[in-house]
Enzyme design. Structure first.
Site, PDB file in Angstrom:
ATOM      1  N   ARG A   1     -72.993 141.936 -42.515  1.00 54.42           N
ATOM      2  CA  ARG A   1     -73.578 142.529 -43.717  1.00 54.42           C
ATOM      3  C   ARG A   1     -72.552 143.143 -44.663  1.00 54.42           C
ATOM      4  NH1 ARG A   1     -77.088 142.018 -40.047  1.00 54.42           N
ATOM      5  NH2 ARG A   1     -75.303 142.598 -38.769  1.00 54.42           N
ATOM      6  N   THR A   2     -71.665 143.971 -44.137  1.00 53.61           N
ATOM      7  CA  THR A   2     -70.743 144.684 -45.029  1.00 53.61           C
ATOM      8  C   THR A   2     -69.841 143.681 -45.742  1.00 53.61           C
ATOM      9  OG1 THR A   2     -70.819 146.489 -43.440  1.00 53.61           O
ATOM     10  CG2 THR A   2     -69.137 146.630 -45.150  1.00 53.61           C
TER      11      THR A   2
ATOM     12  N   ARG B   1     -62.203 147.315 -43.219  1.00 52.77           N
ATOM     13  CA  ARG B   1     -62.868 147.744 -41.975  1.00 52.77           C
ATOM     14  C   ARG B   1     -61.824 147.687 -40.861  1.00 52.77           C
ATOM     15  NH1 ARG B   1     -68.570 145.968 -39.370  1.00 52.77           N
ATOM     16  NH2 ARG B   1     -69.220 147.359 -41.045  1.00 52.77           N
TER      17      ARG B   1
ATOM     18  N   HIS C   1     -68.690 155.469 -42.290  1.00 47.91           N
ATOM     19  CA  HIS C   1     -69.130 154.171 -42.834  1.00 47.91           C
ATOM     20  C   HIS C   1     -69.857 154.512 -44.140  1.00 47.91           C
ATOM     21  CE1 HIS C   1     -70.266 150.130 -43.263  1.00 47.91           C
ATOM     22  NE2 HIS C   1     -70.876 149.893 -42.110  1.00 47.91           N
TER      23      HIS C   1
HETATM   24  N1   CP Z   1     -74.450 147.586 -40.881  1.00 45.58           N
HETATM   25  C1   CP Z   1     -73.241 146.981 -40.754  1.00 45.58           C
HETATM   26  O1   CP Z   1     -72.170 147.578 -40.957  1.00 45.58           O
HETATM   27  O2   CP Z   1     -73.327 145.661 -40.401  1.00 45.58           O
HETATM   28  P1   CP Z   1     -72.083 144.705 -40.158  1.00 45.58           P
HETATM   29  O3   CP Z   1     -71.326 145.251 -38.964  1.00 45.58           O
HETATM   30  O4   CP Z   1     -72.658 143.347 -39.900  1.00 45.58           O
HETATM   31  O5   CP Z   1     -71.214 144.759 -41.382  1.00 45.58           O
END
Ligand code: CP
Length: 338
Positions: free
Chosen positions: A87-88, A137, A165
């Site tokens: 997602r991020t 990240r 986050h």
């Molecule tokens: N919510 C979130 O950070 O999802 P991802 O780890 O898939 O980016």
């Protein structure tokens, strides 16, 4: 069409016409976001957070693909993900592209010079020369703050270790505002409150709104005591329990989280706690009809699939809201809107 400085003119949110000339005029004092790093929610006041949520709301039609924008024309956003993400990473990519920008993706760490021993500081120094903004990240606590020391462009923290986050928190707040309400909110955060960085960031942000908070977890995964102390210092009402049944009828939002297997030093400890809390159709029989369930995703076993079809489930919509939020953060940090 949303215009911005990148096209050589001042912001003109044309469709808002007489109502809004510049978002900055909404507030008595101007806040500056240009070239600002986004590292921790602790770096933002409530007024600044509200402004970012307002900006995201203005950009939502662009996020949906209903309107076009060239706000980030000529801008390059670098994505440096040293930990897995769906997602991020992808919502930042969509956000940049929907605004007419381009993306430079480091790709898998294995294919980069990190494998030859290059350190994070040098990687950041070099990518600063290639891109106008870096989304990072990284598994280490504090890595985003450290990266900001070496960057000559804004750093947006896409999650560092188990601590921060912030872009997830902005989208969580946005989801709560769009799907429920931020004022007089009663929220329960449940699951892995020890290692879950999303709940740590969210607690701090919601303390600015005077939210009533309940923490639901097995004893092994309780909210860290320093966070609880911080909240108590700020006179936030807190309750702690290990039972979802006990609180399900008394909350507006249930924020569920995954047990973070990758952060357990001992895999046996993970096995002991991984299935202790679960949202099921049966549990929801006693919920407030307006209850909204959020989850940062990915989920593993903590929400039964039958919950997805109920009006309570808002977690997939929540994932979409990551796009307008990340559009707002990119555009503000690169100074194409103010
Ligand atoms: N919510 C979130 O950070 O999802 P991802 O780890 O898939 O980016």
């Amino acid at each position: 069409m949303v215009h911005g400085r990148s096209s050589g003119c001042l912001i003109n949110f044309k469709k808002f016409g007489a109502k809004v000339i510049s978002l900055g005029t909404l507030y008595e004092s101007r806040m500056s976001y240009k070239n600002r790093h986004v590292i921790s929610m602790k770096d933002f006041s409530r007024k600044e957070i509200d402004y970012i949520l307002d900006t995201a709301e203005k950009l939502e039609p662009v996020a949906r693909g209903e309107e076009r924008s060239r706000l980030l024309d000529g801008k390059i956003v670098a994505l440096l993900f040293f930990e897995p993400s769906t997602r991020t990473r992808l919502s930042f990519e969509v956000a940049a592209q929907r605004l007419g920008g381009q993306v430079l993706n480091l790709g898998s760490v294995e294919a980069s010079s990190v494998m030859k021993g290059e350190n994070l500081a040098d990687t950041i120094r070099v990518i600063s020369k290639y891109a106008d903004l870096i989304v990072l990240r990284h598994p280490l606590d504090g890595s985003a703050r450290m990266a900001a020391e070496f960057a000559s462009v804004p750093i947006i923290n896409g999650g560092d270790g188990s601590v921060h986050h912030p872009t997830q928190t902005f989208l969580d707040l946005y989801t709560i505002r769009r799907e429920s309400h931020l004022d007089d909110l009663r929220i329960a955060m449940a699951g892995d409150l020890k290692y879950g960085r999303t709940v740590h960031s969210l607690c701090h942000a919601l303390s600015l709104y005077g939210t009533e908070m309940t923490f639901v977890s097995p004893p092994e995964l309780k909210m860290p005591s320093e966070i609880v102390r911080d909240l108590q210092k700020n006179k936030i009402s807190i309750k702690e329990t290990d039972s979802l049944e006990e609180i399900i009828g008394d909350i507006d939002v249930l924020y569920m989280t995954r047990v973070q297997r990758e952060r357990f030093p001992d895999p046996e400890e993970y096995e002991k706690v991984k299935n202790k809390l679960k949202i099921t159709g049966d549990l929801l029989k006693n919920a407030d009809p307006n209850l909204k369930i959020l989850h940062p995703l990915p989920r593993v076993n903590e929400i039964s699939p039958e919950v997805d079809a109920t009006p309570h489930a808002r977690y997939f919509q929540q994932a979409f809201y990551g796009v307008p939020i990340r559009m707002a953060l990119l555009a503000l940090a690169m100074g194409v809107i103010e």
